[in-house]
Motif scaffolding. Structure first.
Motif: not given
Length: 429
Positions: A119-121, A148-149, A370-371, A393-396
């Motif tokens: 999360t931080i990185i 979230l990712i 990721r899903g 960004a999440t979708f890609f």
């Protein structure tokens, strides 16, 4: 548009299941891609075709109707308040608790410290990336993206592990980490999102307190509900009733956690482990065991099909500009690097204990797919430019994860199983 808005919940579910069944059949008969990858590809392909029809055949408005339909489904609510509880419980049923106990420390570190490091990185790197591209996103929102990712998707991971001869110890570690880092990731996301929305200063001590309360409460609910179900199943021998009891654990336990702000995903993973090991071994006859496991395999397959079809169709909902496409592509290596460091950090502590070898490290990094969970969390963000940016960004990242990582991790597992210094003995660690 009017017809779409008047669809009942049953109609919406029926449409999705029918489409999933048709595309699954076509994939199985003609394309023969792995199930998860095939449905995602076909869903995305269907979305692109509909967009092109709208572009070149004016007046059709098909994309608008599909977008209205997907909005009505409410992907976030559907997954986070419904499907996720079933998926995690079904996945946990098949994790060997004896093997998981051997690597419990690895699972604990990877699913807690690993998620926090990632999360931080990822959040920090994403803040620098958006700043360099002239996209103004506050740092706290970049941390929300990192949260979230960071969770890996147990549906994708467990589906791949089932198809290849992954050593039991490593399979239990990968599956256990994937199951529990969802609960941790959701809790971290919730805490950071609350701080971002309210504008309050983020307090590390308060965040840790909330994390301990929600995750700890989830563990207790999972143990309590699983134990009650175990005792009830042990006192009867009626497969239909015992299937119903397992269903009650999932729905009742998750609803309880949601109402009392506890980590429902953690509770379902714990309850699934308990029933899938102690319950299956000591509380079920052979007939009941067969019915219970096949029932949950069917639930897992059905929801898996629907979930990845919806991911593919989400292209229509996401308005991706060239700038957001570049950002999304650039986010892929950031997330991979964050995963490599997040896994590598805990492995420095695990290496002297011999819990995870080099082969295991590579599988954990590249197999950390990721899903739908990441997509659902992104869709749960409040409407606005920041949401659109983070969602794109999440979708890609998810699309790359499912299509590229998902398609190649099997070959990596086979190579590690054959290769000299990376041989199966090391991978088994």
């Amino acid at each position: 548009m009017h017809e779409t808005s008047s669809l009942s919940a049953f109609d919406a579910a029926a449409i999705v299941v029918v489409i999933a069944a048709v595309l699954s059949y076509c994939n199985h008969r003609f394309i023969r891609l792995p199930h998860v990858i095939g449905l995602t590809v076909m869903g995305a392909g269907t979305s692109v075709i509909l967009i092109l029809i709208d572009e070149f055949v004016p007046g059709t408005a098909i994309s608008d109707m599909v977008e209205a339909f997907l909005t009505r489904i409410d992907f976030s609510q559907t997954l986070m308040q419904g499907m996720l509880s079933f998926l995690l419980f079904a996945g946990a049923l098949h994790v060997d608790l004896a093997e998981l106990r051997k690597g419990w420390f690895a699972v604990l570190l990877l699913s807690t410290l690993g998620v926090l490091i990632s999360t931080i990185i990822v959040g920090g790197a994403f803040f620098l990336l958006t700043g360099a591209m002239g996209i103004a996103i506050p740092f706290i929102w970049c941390l929300v993206f990192g949260a979230l990712i960071s969770p890996t998707d147990p549906v994708s991971v467990l589906g791949i592990l089932k198809r290849f001869a992954v050593p039991p110890a490593l399979q239990a570690t990968v599956a256990g980490e994937s199951l529990f880092n969802d609960g941790v990731g959701v809790v971290v996301f919730t805490i950071l999102l609350s701080a971002a929305v309210t504008g309050a200063d983020f307090s590390l001590s308060e965040g840790l307190r909330l994390f301990a309360l929600e995750a700890g409460g989830g563990i207790l609910v999972g143990l309590a509900s699983g134990y009650v179900a175990f005792r009830a199943m042990r006192s009867v021998d009626e497969y239909a009733l015992e299937v119903l009891i397992s269903l009650a654990v999932v729905m009742g336990g998750y609803a309880f956690c949601s109402n009392f702000h506890l980590a429902g995903p953690v509770a379902m993973a714990v309850a699934g482990l308990l029933i899938g090991n102690q319950g299956v071994t000591y509380a079920m006859s052979d007939v009941t065991r067969d019915y219970v496991l096949k029932f949950w395999e069917l639930i897992d397959e059905l929801l898996n099909s629907v979930l990845f079809l919806l991911i593919g169709l989400e292209i229509i909902v996401i308005a991706i500009s060239p700038e957001l496409a570049i950002l999304g592509l650039a986010a892929i290596p950031l997330v991979l690097a964050g995963r490599a460091i997040a896994v590598g950090g805990p492995m420095i502590l695990l290496r002297p204990l011999g819990l995870v070898g080099e082969g295991g490290y590579r599988i954990l990094v590249w197999g950390g797919l990721r899903g739908g969970i990441s997509i659902a969390l992104a869709l749960a963000l409040p409407a606005g430019d920041i949401r659109n940016t983070l969602l794109a960004a999440t979708f890609f990242v998810v699309l790359f994860s499912v299509l590229i990582q998902g398609a190649t991790v099997g070959r990596m597992v086979k190579k590690i199983g054959r290769g000299g210094s990376d041989g199966s003995a090391e991978a088994a660690q």
